[in-house]
Motif scaffolding. Structure first.
Motif, PDB file in Angstrom:
ATOM      1  N   GLN A  47      -4.730  -0.924  -1.604  1.00 18.73           N
ATOM      2  CA  GLN A  47      -5.460   0.099  -0.857  1.00 18.73           C
ATOM      3  C   GLN A  47      -4.531   0.904   0.038  1.00 18.73           C
ATOM      4  N   GLN A  48      -3.546   0.235   0.637  1.00 23.15           N
ATOM      5  CA  GLN A  48      -2.612   0.960   1.492  1.00 23.15           C
ATOM      6  C   GLN A  48      -1.734   1.892   0.662  1.00 23.15           C
ATOM      7  N   LEU A  49      -1.277   1.421  -0.497  1.00 26.55           N
ATOM      8  CA  LEU A  49      -0.474   2.279  -1.363  1.00 26.55           C
ATOM      9  C   LEU A  49      -1.282   3.484  -1.847  1.00 26.55           C
ATOM     10  N   ARG A  50      -2.568   3.279  -2.116  1.00 27.39           N
ATOM     11  CA  ARG A  50      -3.414   4.406  -2.533  1.00 27.39           C
ATOM     12  C   ARG A  50      -3.608   5.407  -1.409  1.00 27.39           C
ATOM     13  N   ALA A  51      -3.687   4.905  -0.182  1.00 22.92           N
ATOM     14  CA  ALA A  51      -3.836   5.808   0.963  1.00 22.92           C
ATOM     15  C   ALA A  51      -2.565   6.629   1.171  1.00 22.92           C
ATOM     16  N   VAL A  55       5.769  -4.351  14.601  1.00 26.83           N
ATOM     17  CA  VAL A  55       6.231  -3.274  13.724  1.00 26.83           C
ATOM     18  C   VAL A  55       5.777  -1.908  14.234  1.00 26.83           C
ATOM     19  N   SER A  56       4.622  -1.855  14.869  1.00 22.58           N
ATOM     20  CA  SER A  56       4.070  -0.571  15.326  1.00 22.58           C
ATOM     21  C   SER A  56       4.916   0.083  16.408  1.00 22.58           C
ATOM     22  N   ARG A  57       5.816  -0.656  16.999  1.00 20.97           N
ATOM     23  CA  ARG A  57       6.675  -0.076  18.045  1.00 20.97           C
ATOM     24  C   ARG A  57       7.640   0.966  17.477  1.00 20.97           C
ATOM     25  N   ALA A  58       7.949   0.846  16.181  1.00 25.66           N
ATOM     26  CA  ALA A  58       8.920   1.765  15.586  1.00 25.66           C
ATOM     27  C   ALA A  58       8.383   2.522  14.379  1.00 25.66           C
ATOM     28  N   TRP A  59       7.303   2.034  13.775  1.00 22.98           N
ATOM     29  CA  TRP A  59       6.822   2.621  12.531  1.00 22.98           C
ATOM     30  C   TRP A  59       5.418   3.175  12.724  1.00 22.98           C
ATOM     31  N   ASP A  60       5.238   4.428  12.333  1.00 23.64           N
ATOM     32  CA  ASP A  60       3.901   5.022  12.369  1.00 23.64           C
ATOM     33  C   ASP A  60       3.070   4.611  11.163  1.00 23.64           C
ATOM     34  N   GLU A  61       3.735   4.449  10.020  1.00 27.25           N
ATOM     35  CA  GLU A  61       3.038   4.091   8.788  1.00 27.25           C
ATOM     36  C   GLU A  61       3.564   2.745   8.301  1.00 27.25           C
ATOM     37  N   PHE A  62       2.697   1.748   8.326  1.00 30.38           N
ATOM     38  CA  PHE A  62       3.110   0.404   7.916  1.00 30.38           C
ATOM     39  C   PHE A  62       1.883  -0.384   7.493  1.00 30.38           C
ATOM     40  N   ALA A  63       2.139  -1.485   6.791  1.00 30.13           N
ATOM     41  CA  ALA A  63       1.080  -2.423   6.408  1.00 30.13           C
ATOM     42  C   ALA A  63       1.625  -3.834   6.538  1.00 30.13           C
ATOM     43  N   VAL A  64       0.776  -4.740   6.998  1.00 31.19           N
ATOM     44  CA  VAL A  64       1.120  -6.158   7.069  1.00 31.19           C
ATOM     45  C   VAL A  64       0.224  -6.890   6.084  1.00 31.19           C
ATOM     46  N   VAL A  65       0.828  -7.526   5.094  1.00 30.03           N
ATOM     47  CA  VAL A  65       0.090  -8.212   4.028  1.00 30.03           C
ATOM     48  C   VAL A  65       0.305  -9.714   4.203  1.00 30.03           C
ATOM     49  N   VAL A  66      -0.735 -10.404   4.647  1.00 28.26           N
ATOM     50  CA  VAL A  66      -0.678 -11.848   4.868  1.00 28.26           C
ATOM     51  C   VAL A  66      -1.427 -12.522   3.725  1.00 28.26           C
ATOM     52  N   ARG A  68      15.442   4.885   9.785  1.00 29.34           N
ATOM     53  CA  ARG A  68      15.826   6.258   9.468  1.00 29.34           C
ATOM     54  C   ARG A  68      15.919   6.524   7.978  1.00 29.34           C
ATOM     55  N   SER A  69      15.996   5.470   7.192  1.00 31.48           N
ATOM     56  CA  SER A  69      16.154   5.663   5.741  1.00 31.48           C
ATOM     57  C   SER A  69      14.831   5.635   4.985  1.00 31.48           C
ATOM     58  N   HIS A  70      13.758   5.091   5.606  1.00 34.66           N
ATOM     59  CA  HIS A  70      12.479   4.950   4.924  1.00 34.66           C
ATOM     60  C   HIS A  70      11.344   5.496   5.784  1.00 34.66           C
ATOM     61  N   ARG A  71      10.324   6.012   5.125  1.00 33.43           N
ATOM     62  CA  ARG A  71       9.190   6.599   5.833  1.00 33.43           C
ATOM     63  C   ARG A  71       8.136   5.567   6.221  1.00 33.43           C
ATOM     64  N   ARG A  72       7.994   4.516   5.410  1.00 37.27           N
ATOM     65  CA  ARG A  72       6.911   3.557   5.603  1.00 37.27           C
ATOM     66  C   ARG A  72       7.457   2.148   5.399  1.00 37.27           C
ATOM     67  N   ALA A  73       6.730   1.168   5.947  1.00 37.79           N
ATOM     68  CA  ALA A  73       7.154  -0.231   5.817  1.00 37.79           C
ATOM     69  C   ALA A  73       5.974  -1.099   5.412  1.00 37.79           C
ATOM     70  N   VAL A  74       6.241  -2.044   4.514  1.00 37.96           N
ATOM     71  CA  VAL A  74       5.273  -3.085   4.167  1.00 37.96           C
ATOM     72  C   VAL A  74       5.909  -4.432   4.480  1.00 37.96           C
ATOM     73  N   VAL A  75       5.190  -5.266   5.206  1.00 42.18           N
ATOM     74  CA  VAL A  75       5.645  -6.612   5.544  1.00 42.18           C
ATOM     75  C   VAL A  75       4.760  -7.600   4.800  1.00 42.18           C
ATOM     76  N   MET A  76       5.373  -8.528   4.052  1.00 36.66           N
ATOM     77  CA  MET A  76       4.626  -9.506   3.270  1.00 36.66           C
ATOM     78  C   MET A  76       5.062 -10.915   3.621  1.00 36.66           C
TER      79      MET A  76
END
Length: 211
Positions: free
Chosen positions: A201-205, A102-113, A72-80
């Motif tokens: 690229q995700q941050l630019r999008a 992560v997709s179960r709760a977040w519409d906008e996210f990125a997973v960086v492996v 509820r506090s953030h719009r997007r998530a990045v997992v590294m």
């Protein structure tokens, strides 16, 4: 009636303190968005970074739970997280498992492996590396002679082993602050690391450059 606080731009879930320091270095630069070639967004290390208590395996297994308090506090998530750790199923399986969770709760996210691990982001044939790591200026020649970084390849085959060699034999800084200093100084425009470029690229999008 009290209005709810506006949601913050991005929450970053990282596997360890070294990744946190690297983020602080990259995103703490003045006008950092210009280096990343994206639009500006808010970044506060105290509000926008979670360091997983159980490192890479914990991020792999519990990313959804670790991010839950921030839905509820953030719009997007990045997992590294790193691809190389004991028991790792490999980068593709990590990507798929974490993204599904992560997709179960977040519409906008990125997973960086990061393949194989964060130390891959350290290495450039650049004098800023020596300054950040507090190691000899001829570190490139040292690593070539020790066969940790052959002259004909752009990165050491084992980035962590190369760093450990400089720490053991040449007193390179062992603290996580070295990662922050490095990220504050090195060029990111010509970085060819796939994971770093995926993050950019995700941050630019999410945050397109403005004219």
């Amino acid at each position: 009636m009290t209005q709810p606080s506006p949601r913050r731009d991005v929450i970053f879930l990282v596997a360890d303190a070294a990744m946190e320091q690297m983020l602080r270095g990259f995103l703490g630069r003045p006008q950092f968005h210009r280096s990343l070639r994206c639009g500006p967004f808010a970044f506060d290390p105290g509000a926008d970074v979670i360091v997983a208590p159980t490192k890479d395996p914990g991020v792999y297994g519990t990313a959804h739970q670790l991010l839950s308090p921030y839905e509820r506090s953030h719009r997007r998530a990045v997992v590294m997280l790193d691809a190389a750790w004991e028991g790792s199923p490999g980068s593709i399986a990590i990507q798929d498992r974490v993204a599904d969770s992560v997709s179960r709760a977040w519409d906008e996210f990125a997973v960086v492996v990061i393949e194989p691990e964060l130390e891959a982001w350290v290495w450039q044939d650049n004098p800023h590396v020596a300054k950040a790591l507090k190691c000899p200026a001829d570190f490139r020649e040292i690593l070539a002679k020790s066969e940790h970084w052959p002259l004909d390849v752009p990165k050491p085959p084992d980035p962590k082993a190369a760093l450990e060699h400089l720490r053991r034999k040449h007193r390179a800084d062992r603290s996580n602050a070295a990662f922050r200093r490095l990220a504050e100084q090195i060029s990111v425009r010509h970085c060819q690391d796939l994971a770093f470029n995926h993050l950019c690229q995700q941050l630019r999008a999410w945050f397109p450059e403005t004219s």
